[in-house]
Write a protein that holds these residues in place. Sequence first.
Motif, mmCIF file in Angstrom:
data_model
loop_
_atom_site.group_PDB
_atom_site.id
_atom_site.type_symbol
_atom_site.label_atom_id
_atom_site.label_comp_id
_atom_site.label_asym_id
_atom_site.label_seq_id
_atom_site.Cartn_x
_atom_site.Cartn_y
_atom_site.Cartn_z
ATOM 1 N N GLY A 78 -13.629 1.256 -2.482
ATOM 2 C CA GLY A 78 -13.621 1.046 -1.032
ATOM 3 C C GLY A 78 -13.077 -0.332 -0.700
ATOM 4 O O GLY A 78 -12.285 -0.499 0.232
ATOM 5 N N LEU A 79 -13.487 -1.327 -1.476
ATOM 6 C CA LEU A 79 -13.029 -2.688 -1.193
ATOM 7 C C LEU A 79 -11.532 -2.845 -1.448
ATOM 8 O O LEU A 79 -10.856 -3.587 -0.728
ATOM 9 N N ILE A 82 -10.006 -1.628 1.696
ATOM 10 C CA ILE A 82 -10.142 -2.598 2.791
ATOM 11 C C ILE A 82 -9.165 -3.755 2.583
ATOM 12 O O ILE A 82 -8.460 -4.179 3.499
ATOM 13 N N TYR A 102 -21.268 -3.901 5.837
ATOM 14 C CA TYR A 102 -21.503 -3.872 4.402
ATOM 15 C C TYR A 102 -21.295 -5.281 3.829
ATOM 16 O O TYR A 102 -20.319 -5.959 4.172
ATOM 17 N N THR A 105 -17.913 -6.226 2.432
ATOM 18 C CA THR A 105 -16.875 -6.436 3.446
ATOM 19 C C THR A 105 -16.969 -7.868 3.968
ATOM 20 O O THR A 105 -15.958 -8.575 4.081
ATOM 21 N N THR A 175 -17.749 5.264 6.083
ATOM 22 C CA THR A 175 -18.473 5.583 4.847
ATOM 23 C C THR A 175 -19.855 6.183 5.111
ATOM 24 O O THR A 175 -20.245 7.147 4.461
ATOM 25 N N MET A 193 -11.384 4.360 7.129
ATOM 26 C CA MET A 193 -11.548 3.923 5.748
ATOM 27 C C MET A 193 -12.861 4.502 5.199
ATOM 28 O O MET A 193 -13.836 4.660 5.933
ATOM 29 N N SER A 195 -15.481 4.369 1.564
ATOM 30 C CA SER A 195 -15.825 4.200 0.164
ATOM 31 C C SER A 195 -16.150 5.610 -0.315
ATOM 32 O O SER A 195 -17.210 6.160 0.006
ATOM 33 N N GLY A 208 -14.469 4.754 -5.635
ATOM 34 C CA GLY A 208 -13.148 4.982 -5.041
ATOM 35 C C GLY A 208 -13.113 4.631 -3.573
ATOM 36 O O GLY A 208 -14.149 4.435 -2.931
HETATM 37 C C1 LIG Z 1 -20.005 0.822 -0.547
HETATM 38 C C2 LIG Z 1 -19.375 0.487 0.742
HETATM 39 C C3 LIG Z 1 -18.124 -0.155 0.793
HETATM 40 C C4 LIG Z 1 -17.390 -0.617 -0.452
HETATM 41 O O1 LIG Z 1 -16.974 0.419 -1.249
HETATM 42 P P1 LIG Z 1 -16.836 0.321 -2.854
HETATM 43 O O2 LIG Z 1 -16.386 1.681 -3.225
HETATM 44 O O3 LIG Z 1 -18.176 -0.058 -3.387
HETATM 45 O O4 LIG Z 1 -15.812 -0.740 -3.117
HETATM 46 C C5 LIG Z 1 -17.574 -0.391 2.036
HETATM 47 N N1 LIG Z 1 -18.217 -0.037 3.163
HETATM 48 C C6 LIG Z 1 -19.416 0.552 3.155
HETATM 49 C C7 LIG Z 1 -20.062 0.922 4.441
HETATM 50 C C8 LIG Z 1 -20.044 0.828 1.950
HETATM 51 O O5 LIG Z 1 -21.261 1.401 1.954
#
Ligand SMILES: *Cc1c(COP(=O)(O)O)cnc(C)c1O
Length: 377
Positions: A78-79, A82, A102, A105, A175, A193, A195, A208
């Motif tokens: 997810g990061l 972003i 998060y 973030t 997410t 976006m 995660s 992912g």
């Molecule tokens: C976990 C999460 C992320 C980051 O995602 P990763 O896959 O851990 O890099 C971003 N935003 C939210 C809301 C999350 O819960």
Amino acid sequence: MNDAYRLETLAIHAGQEADPATGAIMTPIYQTSTFVQSEPGQHKGYEYSRSGNPTRAALEACIAGLEGGQYGLAFASGLAAIDTIMRLLNPGDHVIVGNDVYGGTYRLFERVLARYGLRFSWVDLTQPEALDAALAPQTRMLWLETPTNPLMTLVDIPALVARVPEHVIVAVDNTFASPAIQQPLRLGADIVMHSSTKYLGGHSDVVGGLLALNDEKLYADLKFLQNAIGGVPGPMDCFLVLRGIKTLALRIERHSANALQIAQFLEDHPAVTQVLYPGLESHPQYDLARRQMRYPGGMISILVENPEAARRMVSRTKLFALAESLGGVESLIEVPAAMTHMSTQGSTLEVPGTLVRLSVGIEHVDDLIQDLQEALA
Ligand SMILES: *Cc1c(COP(=O)(O)O)cnc(C)c1O
């Protein structure tokens, strides 16, 4: 894929068709780094797996379909997704962010990207008027999370979209909700976006990130950045997310039904000071939740009497595993201040040590309630 299909159908079919060569119904895992060319530049659509891979392409088409978008892009986390979005910006550009996000973030924005000259304003976006005061000539992006992690606050996506100038990119971290609950592109957002580690993957077996969007130029820019930066997922990880997504609609229904019952149980429990859950009438934004969300989701946050009680509770559950992350079939519990949100310590985004966050799984709800009852006893 027929755009008129509903989410339950798209979750199983979007971006996926039987392999023309063999008839395999599941998308093959193209575990290859490169693709043979007949002459320089003559290939079958794929050259090198950072640029593109057929298993990843199926996942990218799938998330586009689920979010009602034209285009999808997949990332290693997810990061990474972003970070790639933020590389659309230039030094001096200004970003408005909700003041509860998060922890990762927050860390990426303030501890990494601020060093490259991006400026961030952290604003209480539950009050749409607060956005007007924060807008500056250099504002290029509005970053939204709804519900927020971990305080379960909502923002009104269409109301905020209506308040920003056309050139400001509105990105929504979806997410916590997943497309089974809300589809931000349909509410006016430019980029969604995820995660996919969380609800989309759904089985706590893969990390992912995913993006979905409609604008062709924005897609071309992000696709260029995806390849130029290289934070891409491997084919096996793409396969796992694709497989997880197939049951997304069913899982979200059960996550939400279980979470509502658990939220009601916790609200009546004397050891619990406050329950933050958008499915409860006591949630300050219950009306917005009803308007914007198809289901209230599987995430609950609660406040207990003191930090010691929070630590005690999370150490005593047996079914609720004490762990970071969320959105899997198994129930998880954590103390954000000491775990997922430690990076916000000492900032205006710091969360209280009395906060406990629950990711409600799809086990039998009676077993989950009994587990919490015993932990709180
Ligand atoms: C976990 C999460 C992320 C980051 O995602 P990763 O896959 O851990 O890099 C971003 N935003 C939210 C809301 C999350 O819960």
